[in-house]
Design a protein around this motif. Structure first.
Motif, PDB file in Angstrom:
ATOM      1  N   GLN B  17       0.868  -1.179   0.037  1.00 42.22           N
ATOM      2  CA  GLN B  17      -0.063  -0.071  -0.121  1.00 42.22           C
ATOM      3  C   GLN B  17       1.058   1.248  -0.009  1.00 42.22           C
ATOM      4  OE1 GLN B  17      -3.471   0.152   0.110  1.00 42.22           O
ATOM      5  NE2 GLN B  17      -2.827  -1.797  -0.767  1.00 42.22           N
ATOM      6  N   GLU B  18       0.177   2.458  -0.477  1.00 43.29           N
ATOM      7  CA  GLU B  18       1.013   3.750  -0.315  1.00 43.29           C
ATOM      8  C   GLU B  18       0.674   4.178   0.668  1.00 43.29           C
ATOM      9  OE1 GLU B  18       0.863   6.534  -3.794  1.00 43.29           O
ATOM     10  OE2 GLU B  18      -0.596   7.625  -2.604  1.00 43.29           O
ATOM     11  N   VAL B  19       1.702   5.031   1.426  1.00 42.80           N
ATOM     12  CA  VAL B  19       1.267   5.827   2.598  1.00 42.80           C
ATOM     13  C   VAL B  19       2.113   7.331   2.507  1.00 42.80           C
ATOM     14  CG1 VAL B  19       1.306   4.005   4.199  1.00 42.80           C
ATOM     15  CG2 VAL B  19       3.452   5.196   3.817  1.00 42.80           C
ATOM     16  N   SER B  58      19.823   9.831   0.219  1.00 45.95           N
ATOM     17  CA  SER B  58      20.508   8.502   0.741  1.00 45.95           C
ATOM     18  C   SER B  58      20.310   7.111  -0.205  1.00 45.95           C
ATOM     19  CB  SER B  58      20.511   8.111   2.202  1.00 45.95           C
ATOM     20  OG  SER B  58      19.038   7.670   2.431  1.00 45.95           O
ATOM     21  N   GLU B  59      21.065   6.361   0.092  1.00 48.22           N
ATOM     22  CA  GLU B  59      20.778   5.201  -0.678  1.00 48.22           C
ATOM     23  C   GLU B  59      19.491   4.417  -0.505  1.00 48.22           C
ATOM     24  OE1 GLU B  59      25.271   3.755  -1.356  1.00 48.22           O
ATOM     25  OE2 GLU B  59      23.804   2.355  -0.176  1.00 48.22           O
ATOM     26  N   ILE B  60      18.973   4.692   0.609  1.00 52.71           N
ATOM     27  CA  ILE B  60      17.646   4.126   1.094  1.00 52.71           C
ATOM     28  C   ILE B  60      16.540   4.916   0.451  1.00 52.71           C
ATOM     29  CG2 ILE B  60      16.131   3.888   3.147  1.00 52.71           C
ATOM     30  CD1 ILE B  60      18.646   4.475   4.978  1.00 52.71           C
ATOM     31  N   PHE B  61      16.850   6.119   0.091  1.00 52.65           N
ATOM     32  CA  PHE B  61      15.442   6.906  -0.713  1.00 52.65           C
ATOM     33  C   PHE B  61      15.593   6.294  -2.214  1.00 52.65           C
ATOM     34  CE2 PHE B  61      12.756  10.410  -0.139  1.00 52.65           C
ATOM     35  CZ  PHE B  61      12.882  10.986  -1.504  1.00 52.65           C
ATOM     36  N   ASP B  62      14.978   5.204  -2.581  1.00 57.98           N
ATOM     37  CA  ASP B  62      14.872   4.694  -3.774  1.00 57.98           C
ATOM     38  C   ASP B  62      13.646   5.398  -4.430  1.00 57.98           C
ATOM     39  OD1 ASP B  62      14.195   1.428  -2.926  1.00 57.98           O
ATOM     40  OD2 ASP B  62      12.806   3.080  -2.806  1.00 57.98           O
ATOM     41  N   ASP B  63      13.374   4.792  -5.733  1.00 60.27           N
ATOM     42  CA  ASP B  63      12.219   5.198  -6.312  1.00 60.27           C
ATOM     43  C   ASP B  63      10.808   5.045  -5.835  1.00 60.27           C
ATOM     44  OD1 ASP B  63      13.805   4.218  -9.683  1.00 60.27           O
ATOM     45  OD2 ASP B  63      14.022   5.876  -8.396  1.00 60.27           O
ATOM     46  N   PHE B  65      10.314   6.110  -2.874  1.00 58.68           N
ATOM     47  CA  PHE B  65      10.132   7.361  -1.957  1.00 58.68           C
ATOM     48  C   PHE B  65       9.876   8.638  -2.735  1.00 58.68           C
ATOM     49  CE2 PHE B  65      10.874   5.682   2.274  1.00 58.68           C
ATOM     50  CZ  PHE B  65      11.534   4.429   2.071  1.00 58.68           C
ATOM     51  N   SER B  66       9.005   9.403  -2.312  1.00 55.62           N
ATOM     52  CA  SER B  66       9.044  10.738  -2.821  1.00 55.62           C
ATOM     53  C   SER B  66       8.733  11.677  -1.827  1.00 55.62           C
ATOM     54  CB  SER B  66       8.160  10.748  -4.173  1.00 55.62           C
ATOM     55  OG  SER B  66       6.780  10.714  -3.442  1.00 55.62           O
ATOM     56  N   LEU B  77       6.180  13.042   2.888  1.00 55.64           N
ATOM     57  CA  LEU B  77       6.923  11.945   2.556  1.00 55.64           C
ATOM     58  C   LEU B  77       6.290  10.648   1.955  1.00 55.64           C
ATOM     59  CD1 LEU B  77       9.796  10.280   2.355  1.00 55.64           C
ATOM     60  CD2 LEU B  77       9.439   9.509   4.438  1.00 55.64           C
ATOM     61  N   LYS B  78       6.180  10.390   0.825  1.00 50.22           N
ATOM     62  CA  LYS B  78       5.248   9.294   0.328  1.00 50.22           C
ATOM     63  C   LYS B  78       6.096   8.184   0.146  1.00 50.22           C
ATOM     64  CE  LYS B  78       2.305  10.118  -3.220  1.00 50.22           C
ATOM     65  NZ  LYS B  78       1.862  10.343  -4.735  1.00 50.22           N
ATOM     66  N   ILE B  79       5.751   6.909   0.312  1.00 48.42           N
ATOM     67  CA  ILE B  79       6.040   5.779   0.021  1.00 48.42           C
ATOM     68  C   ILE B  79       4.901   4.939  -0.997  1.00 48.42           C
ATOM     69  CG2 ILE B  79       7.095   3.527   0.812  1.00 48.42           C
ATOM     70  CD1 ILE B  79       7.447   4.705   3.700  1.00 48.42           C
TER      71      ILE B  79
END
Lengths: 114, 113
Positions: B17-19, B58-63, B65-66, B77-79
């Motif tokens: 799901q998106e949060v 950072s490397e954690i912040f991949d596609d 995340f926005s 912050l959207k996942i």
């Protein structure tokens, strides 16, 4: 990789005594160090900082010591008070890095016993 | 005293799901950040935002995340598709000048089931 290490997950100190929290770092590029304090259900709050050009910085009951050759810093709280019970995070940064380059340790939970 | 406000304080979601995690930084601050802390681990930098764009990530912040600043006050912050390993406390922070003395919100505890 743990560039900033706080090896004591918890520390218990009697009220009125000195609390000493330790932090080690591995990256020799770090030149600015901070301590943050965190209460449950709250975000971390900035406590005290030190630049690598100094070896000591004092603010009231809180003093931070920096030993660059040992890549070690410590936070001293004298005298310890019940309100000091919190998680303390050590953090490090490098010139020009700003908050983007801030690296935190895992934290030490300080418990002040009456 | 001005403070950084985060909502919700707890968010439970199903995997995939998106949060959207919301933050209201301190009003005269110019630099905004998201950090996270997985239980028992260190606080980790995710992303910084300045002048309406990402300045560092950072490397954690991949596609998945926005971040967005949809108006003059909110910072989100959207996942997109949550994973179990996204379960963590997410902290928003702001500073006036981009220095290391951050002002943190109280966090959103995200649990992905």
């Amino acid at each position: 990789d743990q560039q900033v290490k706080q090896n004591s997950p918890s520390l218990s100190v009697q009220e009125g005594r000195i609390s000493i929290l330790n932090c080690d770092y591995t990256n020799s590029m770090f030149d600015y160090f901070l301590w943050y304090k965190k209460y449950p259900a709250e975000g971390p709050t900035f406590l005290i900082s030190i630049s690598s050009i100094k070896d000591k910085n004092e603010d009231g009951r809180f003093t931070v010591f920096l030993n660059k050759s040992a890549k070690h810093l410590s936070l001293h709280i004298v005298p310890s008070q019940p309100g000091d019970s919190a998680v303390y995070f050590c953090a490090a940064s490098y010139s020009g890095g700003g908050a983007d380059g801030l690296t935190f340790g895992k934290g030490t939970h300080l418990i002040i016993q009456p | 005293e001005p403070e950084v406000t985060q909502t919700p304080s707890h968010q439970v979601t199903q995997m995939g799901q998106e949060v959207i995690l919301r933050c209201v930084p301190i009003s005269n601050h110019l630099y905004f950040y998201w950090y996270r802390q997985i239980l028992g681990q260190k606080v980790e930098f995710l992303v910084s935002f300045y002048n309406n764009e990402i300045s560092e990530k950072s490397e954690i912040f991949d596609d998945q995340f926005s971040v967005e600043r949809p108006d003059g006050s909110n910072f989100t912050l959207k996942i997109r598709s949550t994973k179990l390993e996204d379960s963590a406390m997410y902290f928003c922070a702001s500073t006036p000048w981009g220095d290391e003395k951050l002002f943190f919100g109280s966090g959103t505890q995200l649990s992905v089931l």
